[in-house]
Structures are given as C-alpha cells and as structure tokens.
Motif scaffolding. Structure first.
Motif, PDB file in Angstrom:
ATOM      1  N   ARG A 142       0.837  -1.202   0.000  1.00 51.01           N
ATOM      2  CA  ARG A 142       0.000   0.000   0.000  1.00 51.01           C
ATOM      3  C   ARG A 142       0.871   1.251   0.000  1.00 51.01           C
ATOM      4  O   ARG A 142       0.629   2.186  -0.769  1.00 51.01           O
ATOM      5  CB  ARG A 142      -0.926  -0.024   1.214  1.00 51.01           C
ATOM      6  CG  ARG A 142      -1.956   1.056   1.208  1.00 51.01           C
ATOM      7  CD  ARG A 142      -2.935   0.862   2.344  1.00 51.01           C
ATOM      8  NE  ARG A 142      -3.856   1.971   2.368  1.00 51.01           N
ATOM      9  CZ  ARG A 142      -4.507   2.357   3.428  1.00 51.01           C
ATOM     10  NH1 ARG A 142      -4.379   1.702   4.559  1.00 51.01           N
ATOM     11  NH2 ARG A 142      -5.315   3.385   3.375  1.00 51.01           N
ATOM     12  N   ARG A 143       1.874   1.291   0.850  1.00 52.80           N
ATOM     13  CA  ARG A 143       2.787   2.447   0.883  1.00 52.80           C
ATOM     14  C   ARG A 143       3.533   2.614  -0.426  1.00 52.80           C
ATOM     15  O   ARG A 143       3.883   3.724  -0.817  1.00 52.80           O
ATOM     16  CB  ARG A 143       3.776   2.315   2.031  1.00 52.80           C
ATOM     17  CG  ARG A 143       3.163   2.581   3.378  1.00 52.80           C
ATOM     18  CD  ARG A 143       4.190   2.518   4.470  1.00 52.80           C
ATOM     19  NE  ARG A 143       3.583   2.796   5.761  1.00 52.80           N
ATOM     20  CZ  ARG A 143       4.144   2.529   6.920  1.00 52.80           C
ATOM     21  NH1 ARG A 143       5.348   1.986   6.961  1.00 52.80           N
ATOM     22  NH2 ARG A 143       3.521   2.806   8.040  1.00 52.80           N
ATOM     23  N   GLY A 144       3.769   1.511  -1.116  1.00 50.71           N
ATOM     24  CA  GLY A 144       4.439   1.552  -2.414  1.00 50.71           C
ATOM     25  C   GLY A 144       3.517   1.916  -3.564  1.00 50.71           C
ATOM     26  O   GLY A 144       3.948   1.972  -4.713  1.00 50.71           O
ATOM     27  N   GLY A 145       2.234   2.139  -3.262  1.00 49.78           N
ATOM     28  CA  GLY A 145       1.285   2.590  -4.273  1.00 49.78           C
ATOM     29  C   GLY A 145       0.724   1.497  -5.171  1.00 49.78           C
ATOM     30  O   GLY A 145       0.089   1.797  -6.179  1.00 49.78           O
ATOM     31  N   GLN A 146       0.920   0.233  -4.813  1.00 54.27           N
ATOM     32  CA  GLN A 146       0.432  -0.853  -5.665  1.00 54.27           C
ATOM     33  C   GLN A 146      -0.894  -1.440  -5.191  1.00 54.27           C
ATOM     34  O   GLN A 146      -1.560  -2.160  -5.931  1.00 54.27           O
ATOM     35  CB  GLN A 146       1.477  -1.965  -5.761  1.00 54.27           C
ATOM     36  CG  GLN A 146       2.773  -1.513  -6.391  1.00 54.27           C
ATOM     37  CD  GLN A 146       2.563  -0.839  -7.733  1.00 54.27           C
ATOM     38  OE1 GLN A 146       1.882  -1.370  -8.597  1.00 54.27           O
ATOM     39  NE2 GLN A 146       3.145   0.335  -7.910  1.00 54.27           N
ATOM     40  N   VAL A 147      -1.291  -1.137  -3.959  1.00 45.84           N
ATOM     41  CA  VAL A 147      -2.518  -1.673  -3.378  1.00 45.84           C
ATOM     42  C   VAL A 147      -3.302  -0.529  -2.748  1.00 45.84           C
ATOM     43  O   VAL A 147      -2.714   0.395  -2.179  1.00 45.84           O
ATOM     44  CB  VAL A 147      -2.181  -2.754  -2.319  1.00 45.84           C
ATOM     45  CG1 VAL A 147      -3.391  -3.159  -1.516  1.00 45.84           C
ATOM     46  CG2 VAL A 147      -1.568  -3.975  -2.988  1.00 45.84           C
TER      47      VAL A 147
END
Length: 135
Positions: free
Chosen positions: A61-66
């Motif tokens: 989530r923090r990596g922007g994928q979820v």
C-alpha cells in the motif's frame, strides 16, 4: 568518448521489482488479481497469520500498488495498476511456471474462509478475529 546515461525507467522499474519481489507479496497480489480481498480471505488462501499478511499489505500500500476500501468492519484490498496482473502472469511464464497455479490463488469461494465474498448471504463477518460480528 564515454557516455553514461541513466534512464529514469530503470530506477522506477527496479523499485517496483524490489517492492513486489518477495514471495508473500507476489502471492497476495495473485489473490487480488481477479478480485479485491479482505485479510481473513488472505489467511484462508495462504495459511499465513494476520500479522504477517498485514505487514506485507502495508508495504504494498505504501508503495502505491494496493489500495483499500472499507465495507462495515472489513477492509478490502485491491490492486491499483490494472496491468499488474498481466505482469505477474508474464513473470510466471518467464520463470517456467504455470499460469494456472497463479490464477488458482484468485479463485473463490475458498473452503473454510469466513469472508463475505466466499459466503454470500451468511451473517456478516469481520476479519478482526475471524468471528461473527455481535449484534
């Protein structure tokens, strides 16, 4: 004359590969490839503890994928990039593995899973503790 050009795509692509490169994260993404999922569904499919799943989902989530969506007491996780499932399939093929094995992680319903997606019409469940919500 030496030219040292560093393309920007290599940095961002390398960051994505590092982000999703752990086996548990690949499995989580495979579960979400077909449909969003809640933590108790991940637990039932992967047989991992909630704390392990939550830690890896937080990184994704923090990596922007979820991304997340709340429905009552349940939080559903889904893939942000529509082309990420195809990327996962390509990685499976490149490594000589079965795309069907990857797709199997996304199939529903899953035996023993208390989530609303696997048990439509059943009393609402909360993934928190995997117990029926009290009225």
């Amino acid at each position: 004359m030496e030219v040292n050009i560093k393309p920007r795509w290599s940095d961002s692509s390398g960051e994505l590969l590092a982000l999703i490169g752990q086996p548990i994260r690949l499995q989580l993404l495979a579960v979400m490839a077909a449909q969003e999922a809640c933590v108790c569904h991940f637990e039932a499919v992967l047989g991992l503890r909630q704390s392990v799943i939550s830690q890896h989902l937080m990184v994704l989530r923090r990596g922007g994928q979820v991304q997340t969506r709340r429905d009552g007491r349940n939080i559903y996780y889904s893939i942000v990039q529509a082309n990420l499932p195809a990327f996962l399939e390509a990685a499976v093929v490149i490594t000589g593995n079965s795309v069907e094995d990857l797709r199997a992680l996304g199939q529903r319903p899953v035996a023993g899973c208390p989530c609303p997606q696997c048990n439509p019409g059943r009393e609402p469940y909360s993934c928190q503790g995997m117990h029926p919500e009290s009225s």
